[in-house]
Design an enzyme around this catalytic site. Structure first.
Site, PDB file in Angstrom:
ATOM      1  N   MET A   1       0.814  -1.211   0.000  1.00 45.96           N
ATOM      2  CA  MET A   1       0.000   0.000   0.000  1.00 45.96           C
ATOM      3  C   MET A   1       0.850   1.265   0.000  1.00 45.96           C
ATOM      4  O   MET A   1       0.525   2.250  -0.667  1.00 45.96           O
ATOM      5  CB  MET A   1      -0.940  -0.022   1.218  1.00 45.96           C
ATOM      6  N   CYS A   2       1.979   1.235   0.720  1.00 46.10           N
ATOM      7  CA  CYS A   2       2.794   2.452   0.796  1.00 46.10           C
ATOM      8  C   CYS A   2       3.358   2.808  -0.576  1.00 46.10           C
ATOM      9  O   CYS A   2       3.478   3.975  -0.943  1.00 46.10           O
ATOM     10  CB  CYS A   2       3.900   2.294   1.834  1.00 46.10           C
TER      11      CYS A   2
END
Ligand SMILES: [Zn+2]
Length: 457
Positions: free
Chosen positions: A220-221
């Site tokens: 996600m990052c």
């Protein structure tokens, strides 16, 4: 349970059979021939075994599953269970031929079982509208053979792990009666494969994990703050921007089959890609990322399911030598098949019983161990939970699947192994969705300059 099933079958058999019904099967089982198994003795008992006793589990009632159920039922198998967690979608109807328009929205397992039971007299397909993970060892142990028509590698690895966990050893010698053969079919467009796995004896799913490309998931990052690939941009729009912008109204979810939706994601992805100087976002790629589906070709399913059902028949009757052990099929360009013997891996995490070693310097952070477990081609774990024993107490170092524990253990990811109190030779227990059992790893501290790698046993 098993006994009740049998007596029902005998009844079904007397009701449902007519003269010559199994003539096509008897030709294989009641006479010898140049291609039969060297130890094969023709008899009427093999057919009786198929009709009355042999219990098969079909996992998946989709493209392969429909074909498998039909093939098995028409080959004389009458005690069949089918597990599938999906409901029927209109897009399935072109190839999943046990389903009709009226069945859309109903569980695949239920409809497939109803169809076969109605169409093939005496056949008793028992449906389970469930996940394979909902069942325990006692359920799987009742079957003689398990055949998989799955589109998920996680599910394949899980059932593989389950069957390995059923093996029993006496003084280190495998008890052959504890082996449940696993026949696994897979298709992707015009390509397919069928394989025979004798758990504990021949190469298992995890032994050959490198054959499967890792499924595309992005951290996600990366998606949120440092995209590098066109896919990252599309994922950003799909996962974060769509729910925020609600381009087609509040309650409208992204539908990969709706061209307007895909077009919107495509355009937004282009903007994001431009922002980060990334090239390669196309409409086609957008559709691929959004739909995450493997294209299905009816004839490929038919070929692979036929190969799998044939192997079930060969193993159930011992009349012919089974596939050894991996068949590749490809008709993208011309028509090509090839069979090879996939080999067991000495240090397979699933079937080797060799403790796995993890080599890291004491200054490595837990995050690095986590990344190794998910990114290494031979491991490909999805959301590993790592625990260990410290000062006689079980301690969870990191666990992702439960939010409160994730939050509590997240700070550990930035700590070094030394800071966490882990010692050289420490055992780490890792649980993951890819296996029903915990995998034990042994931590091997390396000197600081040594690169991170797994020791090949
Ligand atoms: Zn293995």
């Amino acid at each position: 349970m098993l006994r009740a099933g049998c007596s029902m079958a005998v009844e079904g058999c007397s009701i449902g059979d007519w003269d010559g019904r199994w003539g096509h099967v008897q030709k294989f089982l009641e006479r010898t021939g140049p291609f039969t198994h060297p130890d094969f003795e023709p008899s009427e008992e093999s057919l009786q075994f198929l009709l009355e006793t042999c219990k098969i589990l079909v996992i998946g009632a989709g493209g392969l599953g429909c074909e498998l159920l039909k093939n098995l039922a028409l080959s004389g198998f009458r005690h069949i269970h089918v597990v599938d967690m999906d409901i029927i979608d209109v897009s399935n109807l072109n190839r999943q031929f046990l389903f009709r328009s009226k069945d859309v929205g109903r569980p695949k397992a239920d409809v497939a079982a109803e169809f076969i039971n109605q169409r093939v007299p005496g056949c008793n397909v028992v449906p389970h509208f469930k996940k394979i993970q909902d069942f325990d060892a006692s359920f799987y142990r009742q079957f003689h053979i398990i055949v998989c028509g799955l589109d998920s590698i996680i599910a394949r690895r899980w059932i593989n792990g389950m069957l390995l966990s059923l093996l029993s050893y006496e003084d280190g010698v495998l008890d052959p009666s504890s082996i449940i053969p696993l026949i696994d079919g897979g298709t992707e467009g015009f390509k397919g494969n069928a394989r025979v796995i004798l758990p504990g004896m021949t190469a298992c799913i995890d032994c050959t994990l490198e054959l499967y490309p890792p499924q595309i998931t992005f951290p996600m990052c990366t998606i949120a703050s440092m995209p590098r690939l066109p896919e990252h941009c599309i994922e950003y729009v799909r996962v974060l921007q769509w729910p925020k912008d609600k381009p087609f109204g509040d309650a409208v979810g992204l539908d990969g089959d709706n061209p307007e939706h895909v077009q919107w994601v495509f355009q937004e992805s282009l903007k994001r890609a431009a922002e980060f100087n990334i090239t390669g976002v196309t409409y086609r790629l957008t559709q691929g990322v959004v739909k995450r589906i493997i294209p299905a070709v009816a004839s490929t399913n038919a070929v692979i399911a036929a190969a799998c059902a044939t192997e079930v028949f060969k193993i159930a009757t011992s009349a012919y030598i089974p596939l050894n052990n991996y068949l590749v099929f490809n008709d993208v360009d011309g028509l090509y098949t090839y069979t090879f013997e996939a080999e067991r891996k000495d240090n397979c995490t699933a079937c080797s019983q060799v403790p796995q070693k993890l080599q890291f310097p004491p200054s490595a952070k837990l995050q690095e161990v986590l990344e190794y477990l998910t990114e290494n081609a031979a491991l490909q774990m999805k959301s590993p939970a790592i625990s260990t024993t410290l000062e006689g107490k079980n301690k969870t170092l990191y666990l992702q699947s439960i939010a409160s524990i994730e939050e509590r253990t997240r700070p550990n990811l930035c700590k070094t192994l030394k800071e966490l109190g882990l010692a050289d030779g420490q055992e780490l227990a890792v649980a993951d969705v890819t296996t029903p059992q915990t995998v034990l790893f042994k931590l091997n501290f390396t000197s600081e300059t040594c690169s991170i790698k797994q020791v090949q046993n």
